[in-house]
Design a protein around this motif. Structure first.
Motif, PDB file in Angstrom:
ATOM      1  N   SER A  89      -4.286 -59.456   5.913  1.00  0.00           N
ATOM      2  CA  SER A  89      -5.120 -60.588   6.309  1.00  0.00           C
ATOM      3  C   SER A  89      -5.540 -61.412   5.101  1.00  0.00           C
ATOM      4  O   SER A  89      -5.537 -62.649   5.132  1.00  0.00           O
ATOM      5  CB  SER A  89      -6.355 -60.079   7.059  1.00  0.00           C
ATOM      6  OG  SER A  89      -7.212 -61.145   7.409  1.00  0.00           O
ATOM      7  N   ALA A  90      -5.882 -60.728   4.010  1.00  0.00           N
ATOM      8  CA  ALA A  90      -6.258 -61.427   2.780  1.00  0.00           C
ATOM      9  C   ALA A  90      -5.098 -62.255   2.244  1.00  0.00           C
ATOM     10  O   ALA A  90      -5.287 -63.374   1.752  1.00  0.00           O
ATOM     11  CB  ALA A  90      -6.727 -60.423   1.734  1.00  0.00           C
ATOM     12  N   ALA A  91      -3.887 -61.708   2.333  1.00  0.00           N
ATOM     13  CA  ALA A  91      -2.711 -62.441   1.871  1.00  0.00           C
ATOM     14  C   ALA A  91      -2.516 -63.715   2.680  1.00  0.00           C
ATOM     15  O   ALA A  91      -2.248 -64.795   2.127  1.00  0.00           O
ATOM     16  CB  ALA A  91      -1.470 -61.551   1.972  1.00  0.00           C
ATOM     17  N   ASP A  92      -2.659 -63.612   3.990  1.00  0.00           N
ATOM     18  CA  ASP A  92      -2.518 -64.792   4.850  1.00  0.00           C
ATOM     19  C   ASP A  92      -3.581 -65.836   4.514  1.00  0.00           C
ATOM     20  O   ASP A  92      -3.288 -67.035   4.415  1.00  0.00           O
ATOM     21  CB  ASP A  92      -2.642 -64.396   6.322  1.00  0.00           C
ATOM     22  CG  ASP A  92      -1.456 -63.581   6.809  1.00  0.00           C
ATOM     23  OD1 ASP A  92      -0.392 -63.607   6.148  1.00  0.00           O
ATOM     24  OD2 ASP A  92      -1.600 -62.909   7.850  1.00  0.00           O
ATOM     25  N   THR A  93      -4.814 -65.367   4.329  1.00  0.00           N
ATOM     26  CA  THR A  93      -5.928 -66.289   4.091  1.00  0.00           C
ATOM     27  C   THR A  93      -5.774 -67.038   2.774  1.00  0.00           C
ATOM     28  O   THR A  93      -5.978 -68.252   2.715  1.00  0.00           O
ATOM     29  CB  THR A  93      -7.261 -65.526   4.101  1.00  0.00           C
ATOM     30  OG1 THR A  93      -7.431 -64.895   5.379  1.00  0.00           O
ATOM     31  CG2 THR A  93      -8.435 -66.472   3.851  1.00  0.00           C
ATOM     32  N   GLU A  96      -3.022 -69.631   3.099  1.00  0.00           N
ATOM     33  CA  GLU A  96      -3.438 -70.752   3.947  1.00  0.00           C
ATOM     34  C   GLU A  96      -4.456 -71.654   3.257  1.00  0.00           C
ATOM     35  O   GLU A  96      -4.551 -72.844   3.562  1.00  0.00           O
ATOM     36  CB  GLU A  96      -4.016 -70.218   5.256  1.00  0.00           C
ATOM     37  CG  GLU A  96      -2.966 -69.573   6.166  1.00  0.00           C
ATOM     38  CD  GLU A  96      -3.589 -68.750   7.277  1.00  0.00           C
ATOM     39  OE1 GLU A  96      -4.844 -68.694   7.348  1.00  0.00           O
ATOM     40  OE2 GLU A  96      -2.823 -68.148   8.063  1.00  0.00           O
ATOM     41  N   SER A  97      -5.222 -71.098   2.321  1.00  0.00           N
ATOM     42  CA  SER A  97      -6.232 -71.888   1.611  1.00  0.00           C
ATOM     43  C   SER A  97      -5.655 -72.569   0.370  1.00  0.00           C
ATOM     44  O   SER A  97      -6.414 -73.130  -0.430  1.00  0.00           O
ATOM     45  CB  SER A  97      -7.391 -70.982   1.184  1.00  0.00           C
ATOM     46  OG  SER A  97      -6.992 -70.099   0.148  1.00  0.00           O
ATOM     47  N   ASP A  98      -4.329 -72.525   0.204  1.00  0.00           N
ATOM     48  CA  ASP A  98      -3.655 -73.108  -0.955  1.00  0.00           C
ATOM     49  C   ASP A  98      -4.099 -72.416  -2.236  1.00  0.00           C
ATOM     50  O   ASP A  98      -4.353 -73.048  -3.246  1.00  0.00           O
ATOM     51  CB  ASP A  98      -3.902 -74.619  -1.027  1.00  0.00           C
ATOM     52  CG  ASP A  98      -2.932 -75.329  -1.962  1.00  0.00           C
ATOM     53  OD1 ASP A  98      -1.817 -74.793  -2.179  1.00  0.00           O
ATOM     54  OD2 ASP A  98      -3.284 -76.387  -2.506  1.00  0.00           O
ATOM     55  N   TRP A  99      -4.204 -71.069  -2.150  1.00  0.00           N
ATOM     56  CA  TRP A  99      -4.452 -70.208  -3.301  1.00  0.00           C
ATOM     57  C   TRP A  99      -5.839 -70.418  -3.914  1.00  0.00           C
ATOM     58  O   TRP A  99      -6.042 -70.259  -5.105  1.00  0.00           O
ATOM     59  CB  TRP A  99      -3.361 -70.369  -4.360  1.00  0.00           C
ATOM     60  CG  TRP A  99      -2.010 -70.351  -3.731  1.00  0.00           C
ATOM     61  CD1 TRP A  99      -1.197 -71.428  -3.502  1.00  0.00           C
ATOM     62  CD2 TRP A  99      -1.334 -69.214  -3.166  1.00  0.00           C
ATOM     63  NE1 TRP A  99      -0.062 -71.022  -2.842  1.00  0.00           N
ATOM     64  CE2 TRP A  99      -0.106 -69.678  -2.633  1.00  0.00           C
ATOM     65  CE3 TRP A  99      -1.647 -67.857  -3.077  1.00  0.00           C
ATOM     66  CZ2 TRP A  99       0.802 -68.824  -2.005  1.00  0.00           C
ATOM     67  CZ3 TRP A  99      -0.740 -67.005  -2.458  1.00  0.00           C
ATOM     68  CH2 TRP A  99       0.465 -67.490  -1.936  1.00  0.00           C
ATOM     69  N   LEU A 165      -3.133 -62.176  -9.472  1.00  0.00           N
ATOM     70  CA  LEU A 165      -1.681 -62.308  -9.539  1.00  0.00           C
ATOM     71  C   LEU A 165      -1.173 -63.281  -8.480  1.00  0.00           C
ATOM     72  O   LEU A 165      -0.277 -64.091  -8.748  1.00  0.00           O
ATOM     73  CB  LEU A 165      -1.011 -60.941  -9.366  1.00  0.00           C
ATOM     74  CG  LEU A 165      -0.718 -60.158 -10.646  1.00  0.00           C
ATOM     75  CD1 LEU A 165      -2.010 -59.819 -11.383  1.00  0.00           C
ATOM     76  CD2 LEU A 165       0.052 -58.873 -10.329  1.00  0.00           C
ATOM     77  N   ALA A 166      -1.731 -63.189  -7.273  1.00  0.00           N
ATOM     78  CA  ALA A 166      -1.278 -64.070  -6.197  1.00  0.00           C
ATOM     79  C   ALA A 166      -1.541 -65.533  -6.526  1.00  0.00           C
ATOM     80  O   ALA A 166      -0.682 -66.403  -6.311  1.00  0.00           O
ATOM     81  CB  ALA A 166      -1.977 -63.694  -4.889  1.00  0.00           C
ATOM     82  N   SER A 171       2.066 -66.486  -4.692  1.00  0.00           N
ATOM     83  CA  SER A 171       2.828 -65.564  -3.867  1.00  0.00           C
ATOM     84  C   SER A 171       1.896 -64.526  -3.267  1.00  0.00           C
ATOM     85  O   SER A 171       0.958 -64.061  -3.932  1.00  0.00           O
ATOM     86  CB  SER A 171       3.896 -64.862  -4.720  1.00  0.00           C
ATOM     87  OG  SER A 171       4.488 -63.796  -4.003  1.00  0.00           O
ATOM     88  N   THR A 172       2.159 -64.152  -2.020  1.00  0.00           N
ATOM     89  CA  THR A 172       1.378 -63.089  -1.388  1.00  0.00           C
ATOM     90  C   THR A 172       1.901 -61.697  -1.743  1.00  0.00           C
ATOM     91  O   THR A 172       1.273 -60.696  -1.405  1.00  0.00           O
ATOM     92  CB  THR A 172       1.393 -63.238   0.143  1.00  0.00           C
ATOM     93  OG1 THR A 172       2.754 -63.165   0.610  1.00  0.00           O
ATOM     94  CG2 THR A 172       0.792 -64.567   0.574  1.00  0.00           C
ATOM     95  N   ALA A 173       3.050 -61.639  -2.418  1.00  0.00           N
ATOM     96  CA  ALA A 173       3.676 -60.335  -2.702  1.00  0.00           C
ATOM     97  C   ALA A 173       2.744 -59.367  -3.434  1.00  0.00           C
ATOM     98  O   ALA A 173       2.709 -58.173  -3.086  1.00  0.00           O
ATOM     99  CB  ALA A 173       4.971 -60.544  -3.496  1.00  0.00           C
ATOM    100  N   PRO A 174       1.953 -59.800  -4.450  1.00  0.00           N
ATOM    101  CA  PRO A 174       1.075 -58.836  -5.124  1.00  0.00           C
ATOM    102  C   PRO A 174       0.029 -58.232  -4.188  1.00  0.00           C
ATOM    103  O   PRO A 174      -0.298 -57.045  -4.310  1.00  0.00           O
ATOM    104  CB  PRO A 174       0.409 -59.682  -6.219  1.00  0.00           C
ATOM    105  CG  PRO A 174       1.362 -60.803  -6.473  1.00  0.00           C
ATOM    106  CD  PRO A 174       1.939 -61.118  -5.133  1.00  0.00           C
ATOM    107  N   ILE A 175      -0.483 -59.024  -3.262  1.00  0.00           N
ATOM    108  CA  ILE A 175      -1.510 -58.512  -2.346  1.00  0.00           C
ATOM    109  C   ILE A 175      -0.895 -57.521  -1.364  1.00  0.00           C
ATOM    110  O   ILE A 175      -1.465 -56.451  -1.096  1.00  0.00           O
ATOM    111  CB  ILE A 175      -2.194 -59.664  -1.597  1.00  0.00           C
ATOM    112  CG1 ILE A 175      -2.860 -60.620  -2.592  1.00  0.00           C
ATOM    113  CG2 ILE A 175      -3.233 -59.122  -0.611  1.00  0.00           C
ATOM    114  CD1 ILE A 175      -3.481 -61.851  -1.956  1.00  0.00           C
ATOM    115  N   LEU A 176       0.261 -57.846  -0.840  1.00  0.00           N
ATOM    116  CA  LEU A 176       0.911 -56.943   0.108  1.00  0.00           C
ATOM    117  C   LEU A 176       1.331 -55.649  -0.577  1.00  0.00           C
ATOM    118  O   LEU A 176       1.193 -54.556  -0.004  1.00  0.00           O
ATOM    119  CB  LEU A 176       2.121 -57.636   0.735  1.00  0.00           C
ATOM    120  CG  LEU A 176       1.791 -58.876   1.571  1.00  0.00           C
ATOM    121  CD1 LEU A 176       3.072 -59.554   2.051  1.00  0.00           C
ATOM    122  CD2 LEU A 176       0.894 -58.516   2.755  1.00  0.00           C
ATOM    123  N   ALA A 177       1.823 -55.743  -1.818  1.00  0.00           N
ATOM    124  CA  ALA A 177       2.200 -54.540  -2.560  1.00  0.00           C
ATOM    125  C   ALA A 177       0.984 -53.671  -2.844  1.00  0.00           C
ATOM    126  O   ALA A 177       1.035 -52.433  -2.722  1.00  0.00           O
ATOM    127  CB  ALA A 177       2.905 -54.927  -3.863  1.00  0.00           C
TER     128      ALA A 177
END
Length: 204
Positions: A89-93, A96-99, A165-166, A171-177
């Motif tokens: 959810s944090a990655a999506d947010t 969506e907020s343009d980082w 990192l994101a 990139s959302t990859a660091p949060i998902l990892a």
């Protein structure tokens, strides 16, 4: 609709500026312009000026952030699943907020830890609050106190580091990892060493 009080507008303005540009780059003139308030109102409501406004902003945003993370984790009886869902959810947010910086507490703490001890103390107070809430949540889910405390401390550290990192990599990859890693850690605590051995050599 009731007009928002001047001091509240000032704190909201400071919060947004801290999220976008940090403490050092934020000036009082920017704050009052964003709050649509006279510059004298800063010292009327916050005798310590910029530092006091920043402290109020950190406390307000830190409390809101702690509530949000708690809301994301609380619906899940399975600790690992809850952590992975919260990170997702944090990655999506953040995408969506343009980082945009999710919460200025740790960002500002890292910026001013050696130069603004009062603000570092406020940030530490907020982080301690997050850890206390998470420890209670995981203890209620059946973890021993020490494991519950260690897990939420790791989750907060992983999430905050992943945000940096994101935002840097867009990139959302660091949060998902980080979420997968924390989920694995949570499973190691909930399975327990007495059960881990029983899975070795078990038929697929």
């Amino acid at each position: 609709m009731a007009r928002v009080k001047t001091d509240e507008r000032i704190v909201v303005a400071m919060t947004e500026l801290l999220r976008r540009q940090g403490y050092a780059a934020t000036g009082i003139k920017q704050v009052v312009d964003a709050a649509e308030a006279p510059i004298g109102s800063i010292y009327h409501h916050f005798s310590g000026g910029k530092r006091d406004v920043a402290a109020a902003a950190l406390r307000q945003s830190g409390a809101a952030y702690g509530e949000l993370v708690g809301m994301l984790l609380a619906p899940y009886d399975d600790i690992a699943a809850g952590i992975e869902a919260a990170f997702s959810s944090a990655a999506d947010t953040i995408a969506e907020s343009d980082w945009l910086n999710m919460c200025p507490v740790t960002t500002v703490a890292g910026e001013v830890a050696d130069t603004e001890p009062a603000l570092r103390a406020v940030a530490a107070e907020m982080i301690d609050g997050w850890v206390a809430l998470g420890t209670a949540l995981y203890r209620d889910r059946g973890l021993p106190e020490a494991d519950a405390h260690a897990l939420i401390l790791a989750v907060v550290a992983a999430l905050e580091g992943a945000f940096i990192l994101a935002r840097t990599q867009r990139s959302t990859a660091p949060i998902l990892a980080a979420g997968r890693a924390m989920g694995a850690y949570a499973r190691s605590l909930t399975i327990g060493p007495e059960n881990m051995g029983s899975t070795v050599g078990a038929p697929a």
